[in-house]
Design an enzyme around this catalytic site. Structure first.
Site, PDB file in Angstrom:
ATOM      1  N   LYS A  21     -11.171  -4.473  -3.737  1.00 37.92           N
ATOM      2  CA  LYS A  21     -11.942  -3.614  -4.211  1.00 37.92           C
ATOM      3  C   LYS A  21     -11.579  -2.531  -5.246  1.00 37.92           C
ATOM      4  CE  LYS A  21     -14.649  -4.103  -0.011  1.00 37.92           C
ATOM      5  NZ  LYS A  21     -13.166  -4.204   1.184  1.00 37.92           N
ATOM      6  N   LYS A  54       1.356  -1.093  -0.374  1.00 44.35           N
ATOM      7  CA  LYS A  54       0.388  -0.091  -0.025  1.00 44.35           C
ATOM      8  C   LYS A  54       0.910   0.948  -0.054  1.00 44.35           C
ATOM      9  CE  LYS A  54      -4.654  -1.852   1.063  1.00 44.35           C
ATOM     10  NZ  LYS A  54      -5.676  -2.109   1.548  1.00 44.35           N
ATOM     11  N   LYS A  89      -3.783  -9.837  -6.826  1.00 46.44           N
ATOM     12  CA  LYS A  89      -5.488 -10.717  -6.407  1.00 46.44           C
ATOM     13  C   LYS A  89      -5.873  -9.524  -7.000  1.00 46.44           C
ATOM     14  CE  LYS A  89      -5.551  -8.232  -1.638  1.00 46.44           C
ATOM     15  NZ  LYS A  89      -6.559  -7.745  -0.254  1.00 46.44           N
TER      16      LYS A  89
HETATM   17  N1  AQP Z   1      -8.863 -11.774  -4.314  1.00 45.77           N
HETATM   18  C1  AQP Z   1      -8.482 -11.817  -2.335  1.00 45.77           C
HETATM   19  N2  AQP Z   1      -8.885 -13.108  -2.339  1.00 45.77           N
HETATM   20  C2  AQP Z   1      -9.678 -13.883  -1.535  1.00 45.77           C
HETATM   21  N3  AQP Z   1     -10.292 -13.127  -0.141  1.00 45.77           N
HETATM   22  C3  AQP Z   1      -9.793 -12.511   0.003  1.00 45.77           C
HETATM   23  N4  AQP Z   1     -10.050 -11.491   0.589  1.00 45.77           N
HETATM   24  C4  AQP Z   1      -9.842  -9.747   0.094  1.00 45.77           C
HETATM   25  N5  AQP Z   1      -9.000  -9.952  -1.219  1.00 45.77           N
HETATM   26  C5  AQP Z   1      -9.261 -11.843  -1.499  1.00 45.77           C
HETATM   27  C6  AQP Z   1     -10.458 -11.202   2.186  1.00 45.77           C
HETATM   28  O1  AQP Z   1     -11.756 -10.176   2.265  1.00 45.77           O
HETATM   29  C7  AQP Z   1     -11.487  -9.814   4.014  1.00 45.77           C
HETATM   30  C8  AQP Z   1     -11.946  -8.656   3.459  1.00 45.77           C
HETATM   31  O2  AQP Z   1     -10.744  -8.114   3.139  1.00 45.77           O
HETATM   32  P1  AQP Z   1     -10.612  -6.031   3.273  1.00 45.77           P
HETATM   33  O3  AQP Z   1     -12.013  -5.344   2.763  1.00 45.77           O
HETATM   34  O4  AQP Z   1     -10.949  -5.977   4.872  1.00 45.77           O
HETATM   35  O5  AQP Z   1      -9.480  -5.707   3.076  1.00 45.77           O
HETATM   36  P2  AQP Z   1      -8.269  -6.645   1.773  1.00 45.77           P
HETATM   37  O6  AQP Z   1      -7.484  -8.031   1.870  1.00 45.77           O
HETATM   38  O7  AQP Z   1      -7.355  -4.754   1.672  1.00 45.77           O
HETATM   39  O8  AQP Z   1      -9.479  -6.644   0.564  1.00 45.77           O
HETATM   40  P3  AQP Z   1      -9.537  -5.842  -0.785  1.00 45.77           P
HETATM   41  O9  AQP Z   1     -11.020  -6.257  -0.899  1.00 45.77           O
HETATM   42  O10 AQP Z   1      -7.550  -5.542  -1.276  1.00 45.77           O
HETATM   43  O11 AQP Z   1      -9.530  -3.803  -0.739  1.00 45.77           O
HETATM   44  P4  AQP Z   1      -8.333  -2.680  -0.459  1.00 45.77           P
HETATM   45  O12 AQP Z   1      -9.097  -2.612  -2.097  1.00 45.77           O
HETATM   46  O13 AQP Z   1     -10.024  -1.382  -0.131  1.00 45.77           O
HETATM   47  O14 AQP Z   1      -7.298  -2.970  -0.326  1.00 45.77           O
HETATM   48  C9  AQP Z   1     -10.537 -10.566   3.854  1.00 45.77           C
HETATM   49  O15 AQP Z   1     -10.506 -11.946   5.100  1.00 45.77           O
HETATM   50  C10 AQP Z   1      -9.373 -11.085   2.997  1.00 45.77           C
HETATM   51  O16 AQP Z   1      -8.418 -11.504   3.361  1.00 45.77           O
END
Ligand code: AQP
Length: 344
Positions: free
Chosen positions: A212, A125, A209
């Site tokens: 969002k 990040k 990965k």
């Molecule tokens: N690509 C993924 N595959 C499997 N699991 C995933 N998780 C996120 N992306 C994947 C799981 O979703 C849960 C919630 O995640 P989060 O919103 O707290 O944060 P994150 O992991 O940073 O998810 P994003 O979608 O990538 O959000 P942004 O873009 O805002 O950083 C967690 O259990 C995570 O493991």
């Protein structure tokens, strides 16, 4: 979920506690859903589950305040639409419980600079948001440790990307318990196997990965995408030129689609291979898109109903915050006593 076996407590023993959270940084993706949220509903039958929309975490990346407010309520409704039941579990919004930030401060003082600087998510990040490498981004894992430890959590169901954060939580808990006497339960990560979708990848770059906040919307399927949009995204998913639906090293795009198809149909990877033997990638991509559309339809319908009843959502999140605070308050009191704060 397989890696840590989730065994229910024998009768008479306290139910094991589950905690997990999701950031309101956008509509949940298929990655969030397959890797994490779809497992959370069934766990409610056997465990004491606590699920949170972690808005405090989301501001480590700059958010538009009006958008964040809207997304927080949407994320809360989405959790319920995905099966989280406020009658069975505690569902709350993180900033509604001040114990998280209070506990986080104490835990900051039991966390080393060096260990935080080794966190992969911080490095990723910091590279992605180079103009805003704030202290919150750096200490994010400490707040996450507080989220987990405040509830004496036994198991943390998350996607593979969060494994390191659960590890550091264990390190922090161990250090605190060692210095002040046993205060926190040692939590374990509950992560599904890779073939079960512990890490779902972008449809446009299957080495990255699915996220969002991916700036390329074609790579990421949100669980509220319209059926036509979902089908289109799958049809244009990046794959190799080998044209065989086989789960194998080096076939990142196809492996990812197979994991998604398996998650929505319950079929094994072998059964999928047989089903598509001799067929081209086109047929397979359409089938994956259709399975996803069908699987998401009830969630999308329930979400619409919930968003039409904001008063009900408000009642649920207020009640969730009260329930959460009752539990976390007990731990925080213990923490304050242990470190030597004079009782009020
Ligand atoms: N690509 C993924 N595959 C499997 N699991 C995933 N998780 C996120 N992306 C994947 C799981 O979703 C849960 C919630 O995640 P989060 O919103 O707290 O944060 P994150 O992991 O940073 O998810 P994003 O979608 O990538 O959000 P942004 O873009 O805002 O950083 C967690 O259990 C995570 O493991």
């Amino acid at each position: 979920m397989a890696e840590t076996t989730a065994t229910p407590a024998p009768q008479g023993e306290r139910k094991k506690i589950i905690f997990s959270g999701i950031q309101p940084t956008g509509v949940f993706t298929l990655g969030n859903y397959i890797g994490a949220v779809r497992h959370w509903g069934p766990l409610q039958e056997q465990y004491r589950c606590i699920y949170s929309v972690v808005d405090l975490h989301s501001i480590t990346v700059r958010q538009d305040p009006a958008v964040l407010r809207k997304r927080t309520l949407e994320a809360y409704a989405l959790l319920m639409a995905c099966g989280m039941d406020p009658e069975k579990s505690i569902l709350f919004i993180q900033s509604h419980n001040p114990h998280h930030t209070e506990c986080s401060w104490v835990l900051n003082c039991s966390t080393q600079f060096g260990e935080l600087s080794r966190m992969t998510q911080f490095k990723d990040k910091a590279a992605r948001y180079a103009d805003n490498i704030n202290a919150g981004l750096f200490t994010y894992p400490v707040l996450m440790a507080a989220d987990i430890l405040l509830y004496q959590t036994d198991l943390v169901p998350v996607g593979e990307d969060q494994r390191q954060h659960v590890e550091i939580t264990r390190d922090i808990a161990g250090r605190f318990n060692g210095a002040y006497g046993t205060t926190f339960t040692m939590p374990e990560a509950l992560i599904s196997r890779a073939e079960e979708g512990a890490r779902i990848m972008s449809l446009q770059d299957p080495t990255k990965k699915m996220s969002k906040s991916d700036p390329n919307p074609k790579g990421c399927v949100s669980i509220l995408d319209e059926p036509g949009v979902i089908i289109k995204k799958f049809r244009s998913a990046v794959t190799d030129s080998d044209a065989q639906v086989v789960y194998a090293p080096g076939k990142d795009g196809i492996n990812n689609l197979m994991r998604i198809y398996a998650a929505f149909t319950g079929k094994s990877l072998e059964a999928i291979q047989e089903e598509f033997a001799g067929k081209g990638y086109g047929d397979f991509k359409t089938a994956v898109g259709e399975a996803v559309v069908q699987g998401l339809a009830p969630i999308q319908a329930r979400y619409k109903e919930l968003m039409d009843d904001k008063a009900y959502l408000e009642t649920c999140y207020r009640q969730g915050a009260q329930q959460a605070m009752r539990l976390s308050g007990r731990t925080l009191e213990k923490v304050y006593k242990r470190v030597g704060f004079l009782h009020e």
